[in-house]
Design a protein around this motif. Structure first.
Motif, PDB file in Angstrom:
ATOM      1  N   ILE A  98    -103.607 -41.275  12.540  1.00 23.06           N
ATOM      2  CA  ILE A  98    -103.659 -39.841  12.910  1.00 23.06           C
ATOM      3  C   ILE A  98    -105.088 -39.488  13.422  1.00 23.06           C
ATOM      4  CG2 ILE A  98    -103.716 -37.727  12.071  1.00 23.06           C
ATOM      5  CD1 ILE A  98    -101.602 -38.509  10.036  1.00 23.06           C
ATOM      6  N   ALA A  99    -106.071 -40.155  12.788  1.00 19.29           N
ATOM      7  CA  ALA A  99    -107.539 -39.843  13.255  1.00 19.29           C
ATOM      8  C   ALA A  99    -107.794 -40.516  14.927  1.00 19.29           C
ATOM      9  CB  ALA A  99    -108.645 -40.363  12.412  1.00 19.29           C
ATOM     10  N   ASP A 100    -107.180 -41.805  14.719  1.00 17.44           N
ATOM     11  CA  ASP A 100    -107.542 -42.671  16.284  1.00 17.44           C
ATOM     12  C   ASP A 100    -106.973 -41.713  17.306  1.00 17.44           C
ATOM     13  OD1 ASP A 100    -109.127 -44.286  14.941  1.00 17.44           O
ATOM     14  OD2 ASP A 100    -107.533 -45.874  14.986  1.00 17.44           O
ATOM     15  N   TYR A 101    -105.787 -41.023  17.161  1.00 19.39           N
ATOM     16  CA  TYR A 101    -105.062 -40.454  18.405  1.00 19.39           C
ATOM     17  C   TYR A 101    -105.187 -38.913  18.343  1.00 19.39           C
ATOM     18  CZ  TYR A 101    -103.225 -45.122  18.673  1.00 19.39           C
ATOM     19  OH  TYR A 101    -103.074 -46.387  18.516  1.00 19.39           O
ATOM     20  N   ALA A 102    -106.051 -38.371  17.552  1.00 24.43           N
ATOM     21  CA  ALA A 102    -105.986 -36.945  17.279  1.00 24.43           C
ATOM     22  C   ALA A 102    -106.450 -36.150  18.690  1.00 24.43           C
ATOM     23  CB  ALA A 102    -106.983 -36.639  16.089  1.00 24.43           C
ATOM     24  N   ASP A 103    -107.259 -36.844  19.297  1.00 21.20           N
ATOM     25  CA  ASP A 103    -107.921 -36.344  20.453  1.00 21.20           C
ATOM     26  C   ASP A 103    -107.192 -36.701  21.809  1.00 21.20           C
ATOM     27  OD1 ASP A 103    -109.652 -35.012  18.771  1.00 21.20           O
ATOM     28  OD2 ASP A 103    -111.025 -36.700  19.116  1.00 21.20           O
ATOM     29  N   TYR A 104    -105.888 -37.150  21.751  1.00 24.57           N
ATOM     30  CA  TYR A 104    -105.264 -37.787  22.934  1.00 24.57           C
ATOM     31  C   TYR A 104    -103.907 -36.858  23.101  1.00 24.57           C
ATOM     32  CZ  TYR A 104    -108.404 -41.474  22.884  1.00 24.57           C
ATOM     33  OH  TYR A 104    -109.528 -42.114  22.879  1.00 24.57           O
ATOM     34  N   PRO A 105    -104.049 -35.490  23.950  1.00 20.34           N
ATOM     35  CA  PRO A 105    -102.660 -34.747  24.234  1.00 20.34           C
ATOM     36  C   PRO A 105    -101.632 -35.419  24.668  1.00 20.34           C
ATOM     37  CG  PRO A 105    -104.362 -34.345  25.827  1.00 20.34           C
ATOM     38  CD  PRO A 105    -105.071 -35.362  24.768  1.00 20.34           C
ATOM     39  N   ALA A 106    -101.683 -36.778  25.204  1.00 20.90           N
ATOM     40  CA  ALA A 106    -100.568 -37.530  26.021  1.00 20.90           C
ATOM     41  C   ALA A 106     -99.733 -38.113  24.669  1.00 20.90           C
ATOM     42  CB  ALA A 106    -100.918 -38.370  26.722  1.00 20.90           C
ATOM     43  N   VAL A 107    -100.073 -37.987  23.367  1.00 20.30           N
ATOM     44  CA  VAL A 107     -99.223 -38.512  22.297  1.00 20.30           C
ATOM     45  C   VAL A 107     -97.908 -37.590  22.307  1.00 20.30           C
ATOM     46  CG1 VAL A 107     -99.151 -39.271  19.865  1.00 20.30           C
ATOM     47  CG2 VAL A 107    -101.213 -39.671  21.107  1.00 20.30           C
ATOM     48  N   ASN A 108     -96.824 -38.221  22.192  1.00 17.82           N
ATOM     49  CA  ASN A 108     -95.431 -37.472  21.962  1.00 17.82           C
ATOM     50  C   ASN A 108     -95.077 -37.749  20.679  1.00 17.82           C
ATOM     51  OD1 ASN A 108     -93.208 -36.087  23.077  1.00 17.82           O
ATOM     52  ND2 ASN A 108     -92.170 -38.183  22.892  1.00 17.82           N
ATOM     53  N   ARG A 109     -94.521 -38.910  20.184  1.00 21.46           N
ATOM     54  CA  ARG A 109     -94.342 -39.230  18.775  1.00 21.46           C
ATOM     55  C   ARG A 109     -94.935 -40.596  18.344  1.00 21.46           C
ATOM     56  NH1 ARG A 109     -90.374 -35.915  16.668  1.00 21.46           N
ATOM     57  NH2 ARG A 109     -89.590 -34.423  17.882  1.00 21.46           N
ATOM     58  N   PHE A 110     -94.984 -40.858  17.079  1.00 26.59           N
ATOM     59  CA  PHE A 110     -95.192 -42.183  16.530  1.00 26.59           C
ATOM     60  C   PHE A 110     -94.172 -43.032  16.207  1.00 26.59           C
ATOM     61  CE2 PHE A 110     -99.043 -39.591  15.427  1.00 26.59           C
ATOM     62  CZ  PHE A 110     -99.979 -40.372  16.031  1.00 26.59           C
ATOM     63  N   PHE A 111     -93.835 -44.095  16.693  1.00 23.40           N
ATOM     64  CA  PHE A 111     -92.644 -44.814  16.586  1.00 23.40           C
ATOM     65  C   PHE A 111     -92.700 -45.530  14.994  1.00 23.40           C
ATOM     66  CE2 PHE A 111     -90.801 -49.233  16.479  1.00 23.40           C
ATOM     67  CZ  PHE A 111     -89.223 -48.727  16.446  1.00 23.40           C
ATOM     68  N   ILE A 112     -91.770 -45.451  14.474  1.00 23.16           N
ATOM     69  CA  ILE A 112     -91.764 -46.183  12.904  1.00 23.16           C
ATOM     70  C   ILE A 112     -90.776 -47.361  12.841  1.00 23.16           C
ATOM     71  CG2 ILE A 112     -91.313 -45.587  10.662  1.00 23.16           C
ATOM     72  CD1 ILE A 112     -92.333 -42.845  11.035  1.00 23.16           C
TER      73      ILE A 112
END
Length: 411
Positions: free
Chosen positions: A82-96
């Motif tokens: 979560i922390a590593d991608y917190a500042d990246y607005p292009a994230v849509n969802r996390f694949f599980i």
């Protein structure tokens, strides 16, 4: 600003080919969400490119897989993601996870709940099995079993999106093609598997529309978006889809009110995937060149965007009902007998998806032949010009190409 229909894919750009230009290539083919499953550092670079290009990304990270194992410290792994991608607005969802069975739901629920609680702006992405891949218990129908599968998924995992795949464009080996339709099989697949002298006929799986019915009903009941993944790539017992077959898949999903769509696959998995998989002819071939599907999917995606904009208008997409016209219905489908201002729809076998403001999306279920459709309505009829996005007056009868979709409305 025009609302875009979210379009994504499986099996994305291979690491050795990865570049900003390759993302541009995917965007030019009409994709709005890309697959981003590399190492964390590379993922972040891709997300920076996505932000520049106006793309979103479904992010896969190996630490999510480790957290699924449940070893001590799994929460810290997800915190780091979560922390590593917190500042990246292009994230849509996390694949599980792809295609889990019921007994894995508690594990998925643990990780999905943690991600959704600690990073609610992104959420999770899990893809479910199709209708026929969840065997019923004794005395239970496929529909009852699949509904139990879906109920357990929602009750335990609490998903924020409902995704599934159901590929039914198959082939079977035959001794003679007399009276049968030859299946499309690539020369590469024939050579690779020693099939040069073998005959294959088309065969279509059961319950394709039943699966759409159940997914649509449950997504609407639970108030979550839903996604249909459609077949592109030749593999296993699946044949090489024609353009008309891909159109039928994509437009049927939209007529059913699918709020997202995905293709399988974008990049073609390479020769390391041995028989029975033998993948061939994705959008981009294994060597990085464009296959025939690149231009086909590009054109279909442009049509999807035009249809989606026409359905939404100034608001949101509101799917009201879905009916079937003509023969070839599935068990759970409903025959058309009139709806709102639409008194009759005749001509061929069709899917008729009804939306707000007296709009109806028709799909020709015949992906071999065109059909002439006659629509009787209370009022005047208009049809969306997919090339221009403009509504145009329309005769009561019009021709639909094989596998094609058209959006009409009553004014």
């Amino acid at each position: 600003m025009t609302k875009l229909y979210p379009i994504t894919y499986w099996y994305g750009i291979r690491p050795e080919f990865l570049s900003k230009d390759r993302l541009i290539e995917a965007k030019e083919a009409g994709f709005t969400i890309i697959e981003c499953s590399y190492g964390p550092e590379t993922n972040r670079q891709v997300l920076r490119w996505c932000e520049e290009l106006g793309l979103k990304a479904n992010v896969g990270d190996y630490r999510i897989g480790q957290a699924l194992a449940g070893d001590p410290g799994w929460e810290a792994l997800l915190d780091a993601v979560i922390a590593d991608y917190a500042d990246y607005p292009a994230v849509n969802r996390f694949f599980i996870k792809d295609e889990p069975l019921d007994d894995y739901f508690p594990t998925l629920g643990r990780v999905a709940d943690y991600l959704n609680t600690h990073d609610p702006k992104h959420g999770e992405y899990i893809n479910l099995l199709p209708f026929h891949a969840v065997p019923p218990a004794e005395g239970e129908t496929f529909a009852q079993r699949y509904q139990r599968h879906i109920d357990g998924y929602f009750d335990i995992v609490h998903p924020t999106v409902l995704s599934y795949d159901h590929y039914n464009l198959s082939k079977r080996e035959v001794d003679s093609l007399e009276g049968l339709t030859p299946a499309r099989v690539s020369d590469e697949n024939r050579v690779r598997n020693g099939w040069e002298n073998k005959l294959f006929a088309e065969v279509n799986g059961a319950h394709y529309y039943d699966n759409l019915e159940i997914i649509r009903k449950n997504a609407m009941k639970r108030g979550v978006p839903w996604m249909d993944i459609i077949l592109l790539v030749e593999h296993w017992h699946y044949r090489w889809p024609t353009e008309a077959e891909v159109r039928w898949e994509a437009f049927t999903a939209l007529a059913y009110g699918s709020t997202l769509i995905s293709y399988f696959t974008y990049w073609t998995p390479g020769v390391a995937h041995t028989e029975p998989w033998s993948y061939h002819n994705g959008i981009i071939l294994s060597d990085g060149t464009r296959g025939e599907k690149y231009e086909i999917v590009k054109a279909i995606n442009a049509d999807l965007q035009a249809l989606y904009a026409g359905i939404c208008g100034e608001g949101e997409m509101v799917s009201e009902a879905v009916y079937h016209v003509g023969g070839d219905p599935d068990e759970l489908t409903t025959p058309f007998a009139g709806y709102g201002k639409y008194n009759a729809i005749e001509g061929g076998n069709l899917v008729a998806g009804f939306f707000a403001e007296d709009k109806c999306m028709l799909v020709n279920k015949d992906y071999k032949n065109p059909v002439t459709v006659t629509v009787t309505v209370k009022g005047a009829l208009e049809k969306l010009n997919k090339a221009t996005g403009a509504w145009e007056s329309c005769d009561d009868s019009f021709t639909m190409a094989a596998g094609d979709g058209e959006l009409i409305r009553v004014i």
